[in-house]
Motif scaffolding. Structure first.
Motif, PDB file in Angstrom:
ATOM      1  N   PHE A  99       0.857  -1.261  -0.126  1.00  0.00           N
ATOM      2  CA  PHE A  99       0.062   0.080  -0.213  1.00  0.00           C
ATOM      3  C   PHE A  99       0.899   1.204  -0.079  1.00  0.00           C
ATOM      4  O   PHE A  99       0.436   2.250  -0.746  1.00  0.00           O
ATOM      5  CB  PHE A  99      -0.950  -0.051   1.116  1.00  0.00           C
ATOM      6  N   PRO A 133     -10.534   4.256  -0.791  1.00  0.00           N
ATOM      7  CA  PRO A 133     -10.692   2.955   0.024  1.00  0.00           C
ATOM      8  C   PRO A 133     -11.415   1.690  -0.532  1.00  0.00           C
ATOM      9  O   PRO A 133     -11.036   0.896  -0.054  1.00  0.00           O
ATOM     10  CB  PRO A 133     -11.771   3.681   1.257  1.00  0.00           C
ATOM     11  N   LEU A 136      -8.895  -0.364  -1.760  1.00  0.00           N
ATOM     12  CA  LEU A 136      -8.190  -1.123  -0.897  1.00  0.00           C
ATOM     13  C   LEU A 136      -8.815  -2.286  -0.206  1.00  0.00           C
ATOM     14  O   LEU A 136      -8.410  -3.261   0.236  1.00  0.00           O
ATOM     15  CB  LEU A 136      -7.944   0.125   0.213  1.00  0.00           C
ATOM     16  N   GLN A 199      -8.768  -5.835   7.518  1.00  0.00           N
ATOM     17  CA  GLN A 199      -8.166  -4.847   6.974  1.00  0.00           C
ATOM     18  C   GLN A 199      -9.092  -4.343   6.001  1.00  0.00           C
ATOM     19  O   GLN A 199      -9.501  -3.239   5.667  1.00  0.00           O
ATOM     20  CB  GLN A 199      -6.936  -5.074   6.323  1.00  0.00           C
ATOM     21  N   GLU A 203      -9.863  -0.566   6.344  1.00  0.00           N
ATOM     22  CA  GLU A 203      -9.451   0.167   5.474  1.00  0.00           C
ATOM     23  C   GLU A 203     -10.288   0.475   4.237  1.00  0.00           C
ATOM     24  O   GLU A 203     -10.021   1.389   3.365  1.00  0.00           O
ATOM     25  CB  GLU A 203      -8.144  -0.440   4.873  1.00  0.00           C
ATOM     26  N   LEU A 207     -13.344   3.350   6.348  1.00  0.00           N
ATOM     27  CA  LEU A 207     -12.575   4.334   5.797  1.00  0.00           C
ATOM     28  C   LEU A 207     -13.289   5.073   4.819  1.00  0.00           C
ATOM     29  O   LEU A 207     -13.295   6.301   4.789  1.00  0.00           O
ATOM     30  CB  LEU A 207     -11.134   4.056   5.325  1.00  0.00           C
ATOM     31  N   PHE A 228      -7.679  10.944   5.749  1.00  0.00           N
ATOM     32  CA  PHE A 228      -7.241   9.706   5.170  1.00  0.00           C
ATOM     33  C   PHE A 228      -5.906   9.168   5.509  1.00  0.00           C
ATOM     34  O   PHE A 228      -5.893   7.964   5.947  1.00  0.00           O
ATOM     35  CB  PHE A 228      -7.088   9.723   3.610  1.00  0.00           C
ATOM     36  N   TYR A 232      -6.003   5.568   7.990  1.00  0.00           N
ATOM     37  CA  TYR A 232      -5.404   4.612   7.384  1.00  0.00           C
ATOM     38  C   TYR A 232      -4.067   4.014   8.257  1.00  0.00           C
ATOM     39  O   TYR A 232      -3.976   2.932   8.574  1.00  0.00           O
ATOM     40  CB  TYR A 232      -4.888   4.876   6.020  1.00  0.00           C
ATOM     41  N   ARG A 236      -4.207   0.361   9.972  1.00  0.00           N
ATOM     42  CA  ARG A 236      -2.923  -0.314   9.716  1.00  0.00           C
ATOM     43  C   ARG A 236      -2.079  -0.644  10.868  1.00  0.00           C
ATOM     44  O   ARG A 236      -1.728  -1.831  11.250  1.00  0.00           O
ATOM     45  CB  ARG A 236      -2.061   0.339   8.606  1.00  0.00           C
ATOM     46  N   SER A 264       3.493   3.023   8.784  1.00  0.00           N
ATOM     47  CA  SER A 264       2.196   3.622   8.940  1.00  0.00           C
ATOM     48  C   SER A 264       2.541   4.894  10.051  1.00  0.00           C
ATOM     49  O   SER A 264       1.817   5.796   9.874  1.00  0.00           O
ATOM     50  CB  SER A 264       1.408   2.694   9.509  1.00  0.00           C
TER      51      SER A 264
END
Length: 290
Positions: A99, A133, A136, A199, A203, A207, A228, A232, A236, A264
């Motif tokens: 990512f 998102p 993702l 996730q 995510e 999100l 964002f 995220y 994460r 992250s």
């Protein structure tokens, strides 16, 4: 009752060509991004930009995601494997995308497109952030279907037994034997957190809802991008606690700190800074699409 993962990562074959679910998830992500982005263009959320220009932005973004995601994965997680097998760099269909690398690729693509259209980079990023998102989320579903990036063992009934994970004395056993063992409960001790689905939920779905709601009315420049990055990064970082780190890297420190958490942390810091900085920035008012 735990679940035994039995999904074939290959969706279908066309002669010698095998179409993987992982690739289909990426196509779904780009398709939803195009649909959502087109809606925002028609609402005038990026003044002076029409649907054709947005199509160019999406194309550049796709290249940024694929090239940046793959390069990031190789550099951050599998550099040693690259030296042994250089062709792994182009075998994207086997999985393995970062990512953080994809994010860098998208930012570079957005910068190039913004420069050509005379727009501020963060006006573009604020526009794009809410449509990212879903992609993702689809990508994490692809990880689950491909039985990769699984979580740590869990005693909960929601755990998933991945046949290619460590199953103790049953590691490498045929799927027919694993089915019988799972039915008897013998594999419950090896069930793992489906961290890919965690996730996908945080995510992807959460999100998206947060950003779509936040951006429903004009916000100051940097605000949407800041939210964002912050959300995220937090999501994460939290999920890494139940996710197994890459085998060739392991934990970086403290017996729990992973590469994913390290990457992250800058996003969390940047997100907080951009949200603070946005208070002094202009607000881009919607206008009819150009």
């Amino acid at each position: 009752m735990t679940t035994l993962h039995q999904i074939d990562p290959i969706a279908f074959g066309l002669g010698p060509l095998q179409v993987h679910w992982y690739g289909i998830m990426y196509l779904l992500g780009f398709g939803v991004a195009w649909w959502l982005g087109t809606r925002r263009v028609r609402q005038g959320r990026l003044p002076g930009v029409n649907e054709q220009a947005f199509g160019d932005l999406l194309f550049y973004g796709m290249l940024g995601v694929v090239l940046g995601g793959r390069l990031g994965y190789v550099l951050f997680y599998s550099f040693d494997a690259l030296r042994q097998d250089p062709l792994m760099l182009v075998r994207i269909w086997e999985g393995g995308m970062s990512f953080h690398g994809g994010l860098i690729g998208v930012v570079v693509a957005a910068w190039w497109w913004s420069r050509r259209h005379g727009l501020h980079l963060f006006d573009t990023i604020d526009f794009v952030a809410p449509i990212v998102p879903p992609g993702l989320g689809f990508g994490r579903i692809g990880n689950y279907i491909g039985a990769e990036l699984w979580g740590k063992p869990t005693g909960g009934g929601w755990g998933v037994v991945f046949p290619n994970s460590d199953l103790g004395p049953y590691t490498g056993a045929p799927i027919e034997q694993l089915r019988a063992l799972h039915a008897s409960g013998a594999l419950d001790a090896y069930a793992r957190h489906p961290s890919q689905l965690y996730q996908a939920t945080l995510e992807g779905l959460v999100l998206f809802i947060a950003l779509w709601w936040f951006s429903r009315r004009p916000r100051p420049r940097y605000a949407v991008a800041g939210l964002f990055a912050l959300l995220y990064g937090v999501f994460r970082f939290a999920i890494e606690f139940v996710r197994v780190p890459d085998a060739d890297i392991g934990y970086l420190a403290f017996g729990w700190f992973t590469m994913g958490q390290l990457l992250s942390l800058p996003l969390i810091v940047l997100g907080l800074f951009w949200l603070w900085y946005s208070r002094r920035q202009p607000t881009l008012a919607p206008a009819k699409a150009g």
